[in-house]
Design a protein around this motif. Structure first.
Motif, PDB file in Angstrom:
ATOM      1  N   LYS A  25     -92.405 -19.177   2.850  1.00  0.00           N
ATOM      2  CA  LYS A  25     -93.636 -18.893   1.867  1.00  0.00           C
ATOM      3  C   LYS A  25     -94.634 -18.554   2.390  1.00  0.00           C
ATOM      4  N   GLY A  26     -94.701 -18.742   3.779  1.00  0.00           N
ATOM      5  CA  GLY A  26     -96.175 -18.098   4.461  1.00  0.00           C
ATOM      6  C   GLY A  26     -95.832 -16.526   4.562  1.00  0.00           C
ATOM      7  N   LEU A  27     -94.506 -16.342   5.145  1.00  0.00           N
ATOM      8  CA  LEU A  27     -94.497 -14.865   5.451  1.00  0.00           C
ATOM      9  C   LEU A  27     -94.495 -13.971   3.966  1.00  0.00           C
ATOM     10  N   ARG A  28     -93.792 -14.530   2.858  1.00  0.00           N
ATOM     11  CA  ARG A  28     -94.063 -13.773   1.675  1.00  0.00           C
ATOM     12  C   ARG A  28     -95.517 -13.652   1.294  1.00  0.00           C
ATOM     13  N   GLN A  29     -96.290 -14.723   1.402  1.00  0.00           N
ATOM     14  CA  GLN A  29     -97.782 -14.684   0.771  1.00  0.00           C
ATOM     15  C   GLN A  29     -98.411 -13.613   1.951  1.00  0.00           C
ATOM     16  N   LEU A  30     -98.073 -13.602   2.987  1.00  0.00           N
ATOM     17  CA  LEU A  30     -98.596 -12.364   3.996  1.00  0.00           C
ATOM     18  C   LEU A  30     -97.887 -10.837   3.655  1.00  0.00           C
ATOM     19  N   GLY A  31     -97.111 -10.857   2.707  1.00  0.00           N
ATOM     20  CA  GLY A  31     -96.497  -9.630   2.182  1.00  0.00           C
ATOM     21  C   GLY A  31     -95.511  -9.003   3.174  1.00  0.00           C
ATOM     22  N   ASN A  32     -94.920 -10.023   3.961  1.00  0.00           N
ATOM     23  CA  ASN A  32     -93.661  -9.657   4.897  1.00  0.00           C
ATOM     24  C   ASN A  32     -92.484  -9.968   3.957  1.00  0.00           C
ATOM     25  N   ASN A  33     -91.764  -8.870   3.940  1.00  0.00           N
ATOM     26  CA  ASN A  33     -90.518  -8.897   3.136  1.00  0.00           C
ATOM     27  C   ASN A  33     -89.253  -8.703   4.012  1.00  0.00           C
ATOM     28  N   THR A  34     -89.308  -9.010   5.312  1.00  0.00           N
ATOM     29  CA  THR A  34     -88.409  -8.886   6.252  1.00  0.00           C
ATOM     30  C   THR A  34     -87.220 -10.086   5.911  1.00  0.00           C
ATOM     31  N   ALA A  35     -85.802  -9.439   5.939  1.00  0.00           N
ATOM     32  CA  ALA A  35     -84.854 -10.436   5.769  1.00  0.00           C
ATOM     33  C   ALA A  35     -84.906 -11.755   6.654  1.00  0.00           C
ATOM     34  N   VAL A  36     -84.904 -12.867   6.013  1.00  0.00           N
ATOM     35  CA  VAL A  36     -84.860 -14.275   6.589  1.00  0.00           C
ATOM     36  C   VAL A  36     -83.552 -14.885   6.242  1.00  0.00           C
ATOM     37  N   TYR A  37     -82.892 -15.122   7.403  1.00  0.00           N
ATOM     38  CA  TYR A  37     -81.500 -16.162   7.489  1.00  0.00           C
ATOM     39  C   TYR A  37     -81.988 -17.481   7.872  1.00  0.00           C
ATOM     40  N   ALA A  38     -81.637 -18.596   7.385  1.00  0.00           N
ATOM     41  CA  ALA A  38     -81.723 -19.841   7.778  1.00  0.00           C
ATOM     42  C   ALA A  38     -80.670 -20.349   8.674  1.00  0.00           C
ATOM     43  N   LEU A  39     -81.102 -20.987   9.815  1.00  0.00           N
ATOM     44  CA  LEU A  39     -79.791 -21.256  10.828  1.00  0.00           C
ATOM     45  C   LEU A  39     -79.938 -23.046  10.751  1.00  0.00           C
ATOM     46  N   THR A  40     -78.823 -23.718  10.386  1.00  0.00           N
ATOM     47  CA  THR A  40     -78.648 -24.957  10.231  1.00  0.00           C
ATOM     48  C   THR A  40     -77.411 -25.425  10.956  1.00  0.00           C
ATOM     49  N   SER A  41     -77.254 -26.931  10.923  1.00  0.00           N
ATOM     50  CA  SER A  41     -76.185 -27.497  11.222  1.00  0.00           C
ATOM     51  C   SER A  41     -75.037 -27.650  10.189  1.00  0.00           C
ATOM     52  N   GLU A  42     -73.907 -28.046  10.383  1.00  0.00           N
ATOM     53  CA  GLU A  42     -72.934 -28.115   9.161  1.00  0.00           C
ATOM     54  C   GLU A  42     -73.204 -29.197   8.432  1.00  0.00           C
ATOM     55  N   ALA A  43     -73.782 -30.317   9.208  1.00  0.00           N
ATOM     56  CA  ALA A  43     -74.211 -31.674   8.421  1.00  0.00           C
ATOM     57  C   ALA A  43     -75.201 -31.196   7.241  1.00  0.00           C
TER      58      ALA A  43
END
Length: 247
Positions: free
Chosen positions: A81-99
């Motif tokens: 949310k902070g990135l988008r509020q700053l006008g940054n539209n870089t592609a962001v991928y979430a890293l997460t565990s299988e669980a």
């Protein structure tokens, strides 16, 4: 018979150019992801929390951001949310565990381009990299000079950087005493990647020297180089705008 003209990604390492910001993956996985990304020719910057993601993106261009959902200070969703509020539209991928992995639609609904689940599968990682990084033949326009508003944002974030640096100073002291080189390398990478953004180029240089020595397992040289890093950080924390460790 395989089709040589298709775009299926396999375990062959692609040759790429670009910058990736990697945020707060577990230590062992972070090392693996960093190795695989750097093996393509791309650059990796490591940070340890959501606030540092915002700091880095204010002063540097990234082609791709990979970040943990469960980060300290700001979690992945708040950071996005902070990135988008700053006008940054870089592609962001979430890293997460299988669980804790969410479906593709859930990641999209939250604004992520997608997600990668631990343990990371190389074909999927390479597919993501190839979607957002460039081949060496491609070029990218140079970054424009900082605007006054951007400079003001950096000045606003500088106290947060210094607070993080104070924490890292204490952590380095502990890890140096324990000779925990894996953790020392992780912290040095973060310090090297962030210090220059706030004008502390000497710290970037000494942190890089120590980092290279440790990665090459030149442990006899490490104490003196780490001492320079600690002296430099101490000077900065005591209000000096630069840290010439020769003095």
């Amino acid at each position: 018979m395989s089709n040589a003209n298709n775009h299926t990604i396999n375990d062959d390492i692609p040759t790429l150019s670009g910058a990736v910001l990697l945020a707060q993956a577990p230590a062992n996985i972070q090392c693996q992801i960093t190795h695989h990304i750097e093996s393509t020719g791309a650059r990796v910057t490591l940070v340890e929390n959501g606030q540092q993601v915002l700091e880095q993106t204010l002063n540097a261009d990234f082609d791709l951001i990979l970040m943990s959902i469960n980060m300290p200070v700001l979690d992945g969703i708040e950071t996005l949310k902070g990135l988008r509020q700053l006008g940054n539209n870089t592609a962001v991928y979430a890293l997460t565990s299988e669980a804790t992995a969410k479906g593709k639609d859930e990641f999209s609904q939250q604004g992520f381009k997608g997600g990668l689940v631990y343990p990371i599968e190389l074909p999927k990682l390479y597919a993501v990299l190839q979607s957002h990084l460039r081949s060496p033949q491609q070029t990218k326009s140079p970054k424009n000079a900082q605007s006054d508003s951007l400079k003001a944002k950096i000045a606003e974030l500088k106290p947060i950087f210094l607070a993080s640096l104070r924490t890292q100073f204490g952590q380095l002291n502990e890890h140096i005493e324990r000779r925990d080189f894996a953790q020392i390398i992780k912290i040095l990478h973060i310090v090297k990647g962030s210090a220059g953004n706030f004008g502390y180029n000497n710290l970037t240089d000494v942190a890089n020297s120590a980092l290279v020595s440790l990665r090459l397992q030149q442990f006899d040289d490490a104490p003196a180089l780490l001492a320079k890093v600690m002296v430099c950080i101490d000077k900065i924390l005591n209000g000096k705008e630069s840290c010439d460790t020769k003095n």
